[in-house]
Design a protein around this motif. Sequence first.
Motif, PDB file in Angstrom:
ATOM      1  N   TYR A  20       0.585  -0.885  -0.257  1.00 34.92           N
ATOM      2  CA  TYR A  20       0.079  -0.032  -0.314  1.00 34.92           C
ATOM      3  C   TYR A  20       0.877   2.001   0.453  1.00 34.92           C
ATOM      4  CZ  TYR A  20       0.961   0.465   5.246  1.00 34.92           C
ATOM      5  OH  TYR A  20       1.763   0.421   6.584  1.00 34.92           O
ATOM      6  N   THR A  21      -0.113   1.916  -0.556  1.00 34.94           N
ATOM      7  CA  THR A  21       1.098   3.730  -0.498  1.00 34.94           C
ATOM      8  C   THR A  21      -0.217   4.583   0.564  1.00 34.94           C
ATOM      9  OG1 THR A  21       1.517   3.588  -2.269  1.00 34.94           O
ATOM     10  CG2 THR A  21       1.925   5.708  -1.844  1.00 34.94           C
ATOM     11  N   LEU A  22       0.992   5.082   1.284  1.00 38.66           N
ATOM     12  CA  LEU A  22       0.111   6.239   2.301  1.00 38.66           C
ATOM     13  C   LEU A  22       0.797   7.582   1.402  1.00 38.66           C
ATOM     14  CD1 LEU A  22       0.948   5.317   5.582  1.00 38.66           C
ATOM     15  CD2 LEU A  22      -1.614   4.807   4.337  1.00 38.66           C
ATOM     16  N   LYS A  23      -0.683   8.759   1.266  1.00 40.33           N
ATOM     17  CA  LYS A  23       0.770  10.123   0.940  1.00 40.33           C
ATOM     18  C   LYS A  23      -0.121  10.876   1.738  1.00 40.33           C
ATOM     19  CE  LYS A  23       1.231   8.765  -4.407  1.00 40.33           C
ATOM     20  NZ  LYS A  23       1.185   9.682  -5.672  1.00 40.33           N
ATOM     21  N   LEU A  24       0.239  12.191   2.040  1.00 39.30           N
ATOM     22  CA  LEU A  24       0.085  13.105   3.097  1.00 39.30           C
ATOM     23  C   LEU A  24       0.429  14.228   2.046  1.00 39.30           C
ATOM     24  CD1 LEU A  24      -1.523  14.192   5.000  1.00 39.30           C
ATOM     25  CD2 LEU A  24       0.583  14.533   6.455  1.00 39.30           C
TER      26      LEU A  24
END
Length: 188
Positions: A51-55
Amino acid sequence: MAQWNRVLEATPEEVWEVLSDGERYARWVVGAHDSWERDDHWPAVDAELGYTLKLGAWTYHGRTISRRCEPIRRLELEAVTHLGSARISFLVEPWGSHTLVLVDEHPLRGPAARWHNSGADLVLRWRHRHLLARLEEATASARGRPRAGAPGDGRPSPAPGDEHPSSGSDDAHPSPGPGDGNGARDRS
């Protein structure tokens, strides 16, 4: 321990269809930007999901490992990060013609496990409330019909503060042990 539940207007099989599809996780897991199955046997035990988290400009790639899989009933995952890992458990129970989904999460290893406290549980409960609402939307979308009160389902949305009688309460989490038969809910 951070637990939350929601009654979904879907069958356990419909809910499991979404839970067992690693490509759909980013649609309903709060904070996930993208997800993919790293193994061709997801969600079997020891299979991995990326998975990828982006902020903003910040991006993080993580992995989740299936630790317990009982199709249509239970899925327990271990989300692994550079700060340690967390156990995330989904219990799927028939609830009349609907499905009760219980999510339970707590840190297992690393600093998050050592620093875990009731404040962290409050944040996790907020996340689970939104996660389960998004899971219901993803389940409705997967079967091709909107959930109750959603735009286009032919029924009016409940007024603010009113709950749809069959959608469960977002403001409650279960007392210890689902299915205890007394219907009591801990409102702490």
